[in-house]
Design a protein around this motif. Structure first.
Motif, PDB file in Angstrom:
ATOM      1  N   UNK A 189      55.631  25.105  74.903  1.00  0.00           N
ATOM      2  CA  UNK A 189      55.056  26.025  75.631  1.00  0.00           C
ATOM      3  C   UNK A 189      55.247  27.330  74.999  1.00  0.00           C
ATOM      4  N   UNK A 190      56.672  27.676  74.798  1.00  0.00           N
ATOM      5  CA  UNK A 190      57.038  29.067  74.427  1.00  0.00           C
ATOM      6  C   UNK A 190      56.145  29.187  73.031  1.00  0.00           C
ATOM      7  N   UNK A 191      55.941  28.513  72.029  1.00  0.00           N
ATOM      8  CA  UNK A 191      55.074  28.661  70.826  1.00  0.00           C
ATOM      9  C   UNK A 191      53.646  28.977  71.044  1.00  0.00           C
ATOM     10  N   UNK A 192      53.063  28.207  72.178  1.00  0.00           N
ATOM     11  CA  UNK A 192      51.824  28.217  72.534  1.00  0.00           C
ATOM     12  C   UNK A 192      51.623  29.785  73.263  1.00  0.00           C
ATOM     13  N   UNK A 193      52.370  30.056  73.945  1.00  0.00           N
ATOM     14  CA  UNK A 193      52.083  31.134  74.505  1.00  0.00           C
ATOM     15  C   UNK A 193      52.442  32.417  73.486  1.00  0.00           C
ATOM     16  N   UNK A 194      53.102  32.242  72.294  1.00  0.00           N
ATOM     17  CA  UNK A 194      53.076  33.162  71.229  1.00  0.00           C
ATOM     18  C   UNK A 194      51.910  33.319  70.590  1.00  0.00           C
ATOM     19  N   UNK A 195      51.628  32.069  70.218  1.00  0.00           N
ATOM     20  CA  UNK A 195      50.456  31.746  69.106  1.00  0.00           C
ATOM     21  C   UNK A 195      48.884  32.170  69.814  1.00  0.00           C
ATOM     22  N   UNK A 196      48.876  31.619  71.134  1.00  0.00           N
ATOM     23  CA  UNK A 196      47.594  31.564  71.603  1.00  0.00           C
ATOM     24  C   UNK A 196      47.400  32.905  72.674  1.00  0.00           C
ATOM     25  N   UNK A 197      48.661  33.201  73.203  1.00  0.00           N
ATOM     26  CA  UNK A 197      48.471  34.553  74.017  1.00  0.00           C
ATOM     27  C   UNK A 197      49.166  35.881  73.550  1.00  0.00           C
ATOM     28  N   UNK A 198      49.699  35.746  72.598  1.00  0.00           N
ATOM     29  CA  UNK A 198      50.495  36.689  72.025  1.00  0.00           C
ATOM     30  C   UNK A 198      51.480  37.431  72.858  1.00  0.00           C
ATOM     31  N   UNK A 199      52.190  36.489  73.559  1.00  0.00           N
ATOM     32  CA  UNK A 199      53.085  37.007  74.515  1.00  0.00           C
ATOM     33  C   UNK A 199      54.530  36.636  74.031  1.00  0.00           C
ATOM     34  N   UNK A 200      55.426  37.553  74.218  1.00  0.00           N
ATOM     35  CA  UNK A 200      56.700  36.877  73.866  1.00  0.00           C
ATOM     36  C   UNK A 200      57.449  36.040  74.814  1.00  0.00           C
ATOM     37  N   UNK A 201      58.590  35.227  74.709  1.00  0.00           N
ATOM     38  CA  UNK A 201      59.073  34.451  75.447  1.00  0.00           C
ATOM     39  C   UNK A 201      59.318  34.693  76.821  1.00  0.00           C
ATOM     40  N   UNK A 202      58.878  34.002  77.838  1.00  0.00           N
ATOM     41  CA  UNK A 202      59.079  34.593  79.274  1.00  0.00           C
ATOM     42  C   UNK A 202      60.374  33.524  79.602  1.00  0.00           C
ATOM     43  N   UNK A 203      61.425  34.071  79.652  1.00  0.00           N
ATOM     44  CA  UNK A 203      62.961  33.472  79.747  1.00  0.00           C
ATOM     45  C   UNK A 203      62.736  32.714  81.107  1.00  0.00           C
ATOM     46  N   UNK A 204      62.505  33.346  81.971  1.00  0.00           N
ATOM     47  CA  UNK A 204      62.710  32.707  83.395  1.00  0.00           C
ATOM     48  C   UNK A 204      61.778  31.502  83.357  1.00  0.00           C
ATOM     49  N   UNK A 205      61.117  31.108  82.814  1.00  0.00           N
ATOM     50  CA  UNK A 205      60.559  29.778  82.983  1.00  0.00           C
ATOM     51  C   UNK A 205      60.634  28.947  81.565  1.00  0.00           C
TER      52      UNK A 205
END
Length: 595
Positions: free
Chosen positions: A479-495
């Motif tokens: 999910x961390x990498x999907x957030x990066x690759x698909x959403x362009x977001x850094x890691x949301x550490x709380x989740x």
């Protein structure tokens, strides 16, 4: 004989040897019957009802037989659902036997009263029934077993607590009685000759034939290989069909899709003809562009043909018998340049995988962990991967050969089935080694508890080897990498961030083997130690969360965007991102020496 006694007797007559379950007062009548029946069929006690369902799924997937699970009323029945949906979506035969509150209490907002007929209406849509009188039981159970096996799906039998303790009475030769018999005949559906002729015309006309095979072709390995040889085709495998063909064949390009290989992607991109056998692979973006290729599908299930791609011919039939009838109609292709190109591309891919596994990481590259296992695998190993980044490495780095079997949650893609799958497999094949590759998220969710189940039963297995490899990166990595690759977001550490747990220490604390690996030079020796152990073994691999599970179709720009999102979120990871970039360059420049 009580109703519960007859239920177990009838399960034995159906050949059921194991029931994966968890007790509760809603099935007290059944538990008493198990005691009177000398625990036949075996009551296999999971730590949680969801795990019991997953164990039944694993048993069914690897043995080809119907899995059976049982649970109490209310919460027990609810807990089964996720595992049952896993079975339904992957077309696996599983029968659920669940308790219900007594008939006298129904409708009274009683303790643990849940409308189970409504609750199970979807997951057991092919057959779900509640037994309310003794004479009803044999017909209901027989249909549940028969429908599950014939339609490769989930069925459910609900038995109120008071009915379990009633004296059993067989159905009589009277009006509105439904006598029943057991057994399921075996047959192989075959298509009409004219459909096979149309299929052959399309395949013979093609110059660049690609095949996609799925789990429906598992029993047609020899026929698939012969068709591919005649057509000069390459073959990609849907993830649930990873064990259909050995990866030692040079024209087998491996998995396809988001977790697939680059040669599979390129073969579909460039082919002019597509033959799909026994697969309902859902991601059409990984198939040839519309209008590029003529296509034929073969599947035994008429409800599953005609989807995913504009096929010219949809052939309904058993894969083995259909391909046997198709083969005499096919013309051998003399130009083998298409096949030669596929073989060269596949050979380069395995070289790339070797180099990617050797990329330095902090502390251990997860690709190295799985790649190092590949040459050590026994030819009769049973493999399971959990959902998450572990599935990527399972799909890309492990080469099936011999009698190996492998599976995962293909369609539901749920977290948590890796460990219970191999538990179910060990009850089906106690003489074979089993290996689960799981992430630390799945291990924390439920895998650790099922180590207790393993400790409880492993002494019964003729081969005690069951290895659980935990990719411990303290991150919900996929999910961390999907957030990066698909959403362009850094890691949301709380989740995303997970606590570090010493999984091997937990294993040794309950009598299993275990070791923690924090250096790449210790990876191979840890696998060797686990595979030589006299008991189940947990390897806690401390892996790097910054190694990207980038899909083979990703462009350089997409990878660069995901890398930039890491840098924006944590500049201290710059060196690790460079390592990931290096791995990706190796895919774009295979063998160039410019890495």
């Amino acid at each position: 004989m009580k109703v519960s006694d007859h239920l177990l007797e009838r399960l034995r007559e159906w050949g059921v040897e194991h029931v994966f379950a968890y007790p509760g007062d809603g099935i007290n009548g059944l538990l008493g019957a198990w005691g009177r029946a000398d625990d036949k069929p075996r009551f296999i006690q999971a730590r949680h009802e969801e795990m019991a369902a997953f164990q039944a799924v694993g048993y069914a997937k690897f043995s080809g037989r119907t899995g059976v699970c049982a649970a109490t009323s209310g919460p027990g029945a609810i807990h089964l659902l996720n595992g049952l949906y896993d079975a339904k979506l992957d077309h696996v035969p599983v029968v659920a036997i669940v308790g219900q509150t007594a008939r006298t209490a129904m409708g009274g907002a009683y303790q643990q009263e849940v409308d189970l007929l409504a609750l199970y209406k979807d997951v057991a849509s092919e057959f779900c029934e509640m037994v309310t009188v003794p004479q009803q039981l044999p017909g209901v159970l027989d249909r549940a077993m028969r429908v599950a096996a014939a339609r490769r799906t989930v069925t459910a039998v609900i038995i109120p607590a008071d009915v379990q303790d009633l004296e059993y009475e067989a159905p009589t030769h009277d009006f509105k009685m439904v006598p029943s018999s057991q057994g399921l005949g075996h047959y192989a559906q075959v298509p009409a000759d004219e459909e096979l002729q149309r299929c052959a015309e399309i395949l013979n006309a093609g110059e660049k034939v690609a095949m996609l095979v799925g789990q429906g072709a598992r029993h047609a390995r020899a026929e698939v290989e012969e068709v591919a040889e005649v057509l000069g085709a390459g073959a990609a495998k849907a993830l649930l069909g990873k064990d259909v063909l050995p990866d030692t064949l040079p024209w087998v390009t491996g998995s396809i899709g988001l977790l697939g290989t680059r040669p599979s992607y390129e073969m579909m991109r460039d082919c002019d003809t597509l033959l799909v056998v026994g697969s309902s692979f859902p991601y059409s973006q990984f198939l040839p562009a519309f209008g590029q290729a003529r296509a034929v599908q073969i599947d035994v299930d008429p409800s599953m043909v005609g989807m995913r791609y504009p096929f010219e011919v949809n052939v309904v039939g058993d894969a083995t018998e259909t391909l046997k009838r198709l083969l005499p109609l096919l013309e051998r292709k003399t130009d083998r340049s298409w096949r030669d190109g596929i073989e060269q591309s596949t050979e380069r891919w395995w070289e790339v995988m070797e180099r990617r596994a050797r990329v330095p990481a902090d502390p251990v590259n997860p690709e190295l962990v799985v790649h190092a296992l590949d040459p050590l695998l026994p030819d009769d190993a049973i493999l399971a991967a959990d959902s998450g980044s572990a599935a990527n490495w399972y799909a890309r780095h492990l080469r099936m050969r011999g009698a190996m079997r492998g599976s995962l949650s293909g369609t539901l893609a749920t977290m948590g089935p890796g460990v219970p799958y191999v538990i179910g497999a060990k009850f089906a094949f106690p003489e074979r080694p089993a290996i689960a590759i799981v992430g630390d998220g799945a291990m924390q969710m439920n895998g650790m508890a099922e180590l207790i189940t393993i400790a409880k039963y492993y002494r019964e297995w003729s081969d005690p080897r069951l290895v659980v490899a935990v990719l411990n990166n303290q991150d919900l990595n996929q999910v961390t990498w999907e957030m990066r690759a698909m959403e362009g977001m850094p890691q949301f550490e709380q989740s995303q961030k997970l606590p570090d747990v010493r999984y091997a220490d937990f294993a040794t604390g309950i009598g299993l083997g275990g070791v923690r690996v924090e250096k790449p030079e210790d990876v191979t020796s840890a696998w060797q130690q686990a595979l030589a152990a006299d008991r189940p073994f947990v390897i806690d691999f401390r892996t790097d969360p910054a190694v990207p599970p980038i899909p083979p179709h990703a462009t350089w720009d997409q990878f660069k965007a995901s890398a930039m999102s890491v840098l924006q979120g944590d500049s201290d990871r710059a060196s690790v991102v460079k390592q990931g970039l290096k791995a990706k360059i190796q895919e774009f420049l295979p063998g160039s020496g410019k890495e």
